[in-house]
Write a protein that holds these residues in place. Structure first.
Motif, short mmCIF file in Angstrom:
data_model
loop_
_atom_site.label_atom_id
_atom_site.label_comp_id
_atom_site.label_asym_id
_atom_site.label_seq_id
_atom_site.Cartn_x
_atom_site.Cartn_y
_atom_site.Cartn_z
N ALA A 192 0.83 -1.21 0.00
CA ALA A 192 0.00 0.00 0.00
C ALA A 192 0.87 1.25 0.00
O ALA A 192 0.58 2.22 -0.72
CB ALA A 192 -0.92 0.00 1.21
N ARG A 193 1.94 1.24 0.78
CA ARG A 193 2.85 2.40 0.81
C ARG A 193 3.47 2.65 -0.55
O ARG A 193 3.57 3.78 -1.01
CB ARG A 193 3.95 2.19 1.84
N LYS A 194 3.89 1.57 -1.23
CA LYS A 194 4.51 1.71 -2.55
C LYS A 194 3.53 2.27 -3.57
O LYS A 194 3.93 2.96 -4.50
CB LYS A 194 5.04 0.35 -3.03
N ARG A 195 2.25 1.95 -3.41
CA ARG A 195 1.23 2.46 -4.33
C ARG A 195 0.73 3.84 -3.92
O ARG A 195 -0.15 4.39 -4.55
CB ARG A 195 0.05 1.50 -4.39
N GLY A 196 1.29 4.38 -2.82
CA GLY A 196 0.87 5.70 -2.36
C GLY A 196 -0.44 5.69 -1.60
O GLY A 196 -1.08 6.72 -1.44
N LYS A 197 -0.84 4.53 -1.15
CA LYS A 197 -2.11 4.41 -0.42
C LYS A 197 -1.82 4.47 1.08
O LYS A 197 -0.80 3.99 1.56
CB LYS A 197 -2.80 3.07 -0.71
N GLY A 198 -2.74 5.04 1.80
CA GLY A 198 -2.64 5.05 3.25
C GLY A 198 -3.00 3.69 3.81
O GLY A 198 -3.66 2.89 3.15
N ILE A 199 -2.60 3.45 5.00
CA ILE A 199 -2.94 2.20 5.68
C ILE A 199 -4.15 2.48 6.56
O ILE A 199 -4.18 3.45 7.29
CB ILE A 199 -1.76 1.69 6.50
#
Length: 164
Positions: free
Chosen positions: A83-90
């Motif tokens: 998720a971090r690599k895709r720019g998404k928040g957790i």
């Protein structure tokens, strides 16, 4: 753990084996139960029925539960990294937006507490529309804003100094 009085059979009844614990904790519990001559019974799950806590089933159960815990932990961490690599928040969907941030900054300048700020903000989209964000959400939003400002400030100061 105390032993049962002579002639009285004691059984620990548990809903499902996963409720007892995992890994080493489960192995130690099994040893305590066996030493105290306490039986074990599961009401549901793959191991439904009565079992000897010192038996092979319990040893295998402890090992499998420990492995399952590690597997779940590893998969969760992999998901967070992806998720971090895709720019998404957790976590769930973001409930904050630029308008909410602007109002939160204004209220912070008035020296209101996080709780007071959260009570004055309203979520405008998603499943929580119409509700107030939690104080931790407000704190996270303000902290992330402050970090972005701090990260861009040195570059702006250097550019201003170079232009003189």
């Amino acid at each position: 753990m105390r032993s049962a009085p002579a002639g009285i059979a004691v059984t620990l009844v548990v809903h499902e084996h996963k409720r007892l614990g995992r890994g080493i904790d489960l192995a130690m519990l099994a040893e305590d139960l066996r030493a105290s001559d306490v039986g074990l019974q599961f009401l549901t799950g793959e191991l439904q029925g009565s079992h000897d806590p010192g038996g092979v089933v319990f040893t295998v159960l402890a090992a499998l539960s420990g492995m399952e815990r590690e597997y779940i932990r590893d998969r969760t961490l992999e998901g967070h990294e992806s998720a971090r690599k895709r720019g998404k928040g957790i976590g769930g969907a973001s409930v904050t937006d630029d308008d909410m941030l602007g109002m939160a900054l204004h209220l912070r300048d008035q020296e209101l507490s996080l709780r007071e700020i959260a009570a004055r903000l309203v979520i405008t989209k998603g499943a929580k529309k119409g509700q107030h964000p939690s104080p931790p959400t407000v704190m996270r939003m303000l902290r992330e804003h402050d970090e972005r400002v701090a990260a861009t400030k040195p570059a702006a100061v250097l550019e201003a100094a170079e232009s003189r």
